[in-house]
Design a protein around this motif. Structure first.
Motif, short mmCIF file in Angstrom:
data_model
loop_
_atom_site.label_atom_id
_atom_site.label_comp_id
_atom_site.label_asym_id
_atom_site.label_seq_id
_atom_site.Cartn_x
_atom_site.Cartn_y
_atom_site.Cartn_z
N GLY A 18 0.80 -0.94 -0.03
CA GLY A 18 0.10 0.17 -0.05
C GLY A 18 1.02 1.11 0.04
N HIS A 19 2.04 1.53 1.29
CA HIS A 19 3.15 2.35 0.99
C HIS A 19 4.41 2.44 1.18
N VAL A 20 4.90 3.20 1.13
CA VAL A 20 6.36 2.88 2.07
C VAL A 20 6.72 4.26 2.79
N HIS A 21 6.83 4.38 3.79
CA HIS A 21 6.79 5.42 4.77
C HIS A 21 8.30 5.57 5.57
N LEU A 22 9.55 6.68 4.50
CA LEU A 22 10.46 6.60 5.03
C LEU A 22 11.43 7.64 6.48
N ARG A 23 12.42 7.71 6.59
CA ARG A 23 12.98 8.46 7.59
C ARG A 23 13.78 9.12 6.68
N VAL A 24 13.78 10.28 7.13
CA VAL A 24 14.13 11.83 5.63
C VAL A 24 14.89 12.65 7.14
N ALA A 25 16.22 13.13 6.94
CA ALA A 25 16.70 13.69 7.26
C ALA A 25 15.66 15.53 7.06
N ASP A 26 15.89 15.80 6.38
CA ASP A 26 14.86 17.86 5.56
C ASP A 26 14.00 17.08 4.87
N GLU A 68 12.10 10.73 14.12
CA GLU A 68 13.32 10.56 14.57
C GLU A 68 14.47 10.29 13.53
N SER A 69 14.70 10.96 13.00
CA SER A 69 15.76 11.57 11.67
C SER A 69 15.92 12.94 11.33
N LYS A 70 15.93 13.82 11.81
CA LYS A 70 15.84 15.31 11.37
C LYS A 70 17.02 15.49 12.05
N TRP A 128 19.59 9.51 -0.51
CA TRP A 128 20.55 7.91 0.28
C TRP A 128 19.51 6.94 -0.05
N ASN A 129 17.82 6.73 -0.13
CA ASN A 129 17.61 5.99 -0.26
C ASN A 129 16.98 5.16 -1.93
N GLY A 130 17.04 3.68 -1.67
CA GLY A 130 16.94 3.73 -3.19
C GLY A 130 16.26 3.67 -3.78
#
Length: 165
Positions: A18-26, A68-70, A128-130
């Motif tokens: 259904g979806h992908v949820h990514l941690r990102v810095a910005d 958790e990744s800012k 840098w997520n593929g």
């Protein structure tokens, strides 16, 4: 569980991711990539720490958050995690349009291949997520081995032919 085993009962035919949820810095930088380069629409901001994006009016195909990744850094090579998120385009012409957006943004592809069943290009988002961009060829064109089984390949992609679409 070995690859030969299957759960009983098997997953239903209509199962999909259904979806992908990514941690990102910005968050703003990530939104810019998935909106302006991949072509998704921002559906909702969830405070100042998350956003949801989609195509075609779906509630969300991708979630982005900085909870958790800012300000964080990508994981180092050799660690586990998401290899890539694959975006399947409905037609070869739609894939070509996506490729043109990536090239216009000055983003380099990490690779490209004709897998027999699909044509795919690979890149990374700003965290840098593929990311894989691809389209599935018509099922009747999929290569089969001498026993009639699917035979995926890893051949060079005809980029010029793709961009003619």
């Amino acid at each position: 569980m070995t690859p030969e085993r299957r759960s009983d009962p098997p997953a239903p035919q209509g199962l999909r991711i259904g979806h992908v949820h990514l941690r990102v810095a910005d968050l703003d930088r990530a939104i810019g990539f998935y909106r302006d380069v991949i072509g998704l629409d921002v559906v909702q901001h969830y405070g100042d720490g998350a956003a949801f994006l989609s195509a075609g009016g779906y509630h969300h195909h991708i979630g982005l958050n900085t909870w958790e990744s800012k300000g964080g850094t990508p994981p180092p090579r050799g660690h586990t995690g998401l290899y890539h998120t694959a975006f399947v385009y409905p037609t070869r012409a739609d894939l070509a349009q996506a490729v043109r957006r990536v090239l216009a943004a000055g983003i380099a592809f990490d690779g490209a291949a004709d897998h027999g069943v699909s044509e795919a290009l690979y890149l990374h988002d700003p965290d840098w997520n593929g990311v894989e961009l691809y389209w599935d060829k018509p099922r009747e064109d999929w290569p089969l081995d001498s026993r009639g089984r699917l035979q995926m390949v890893n051949a060079p992609l005809d980029m010029d032919g793709l961009l003619e679409n």
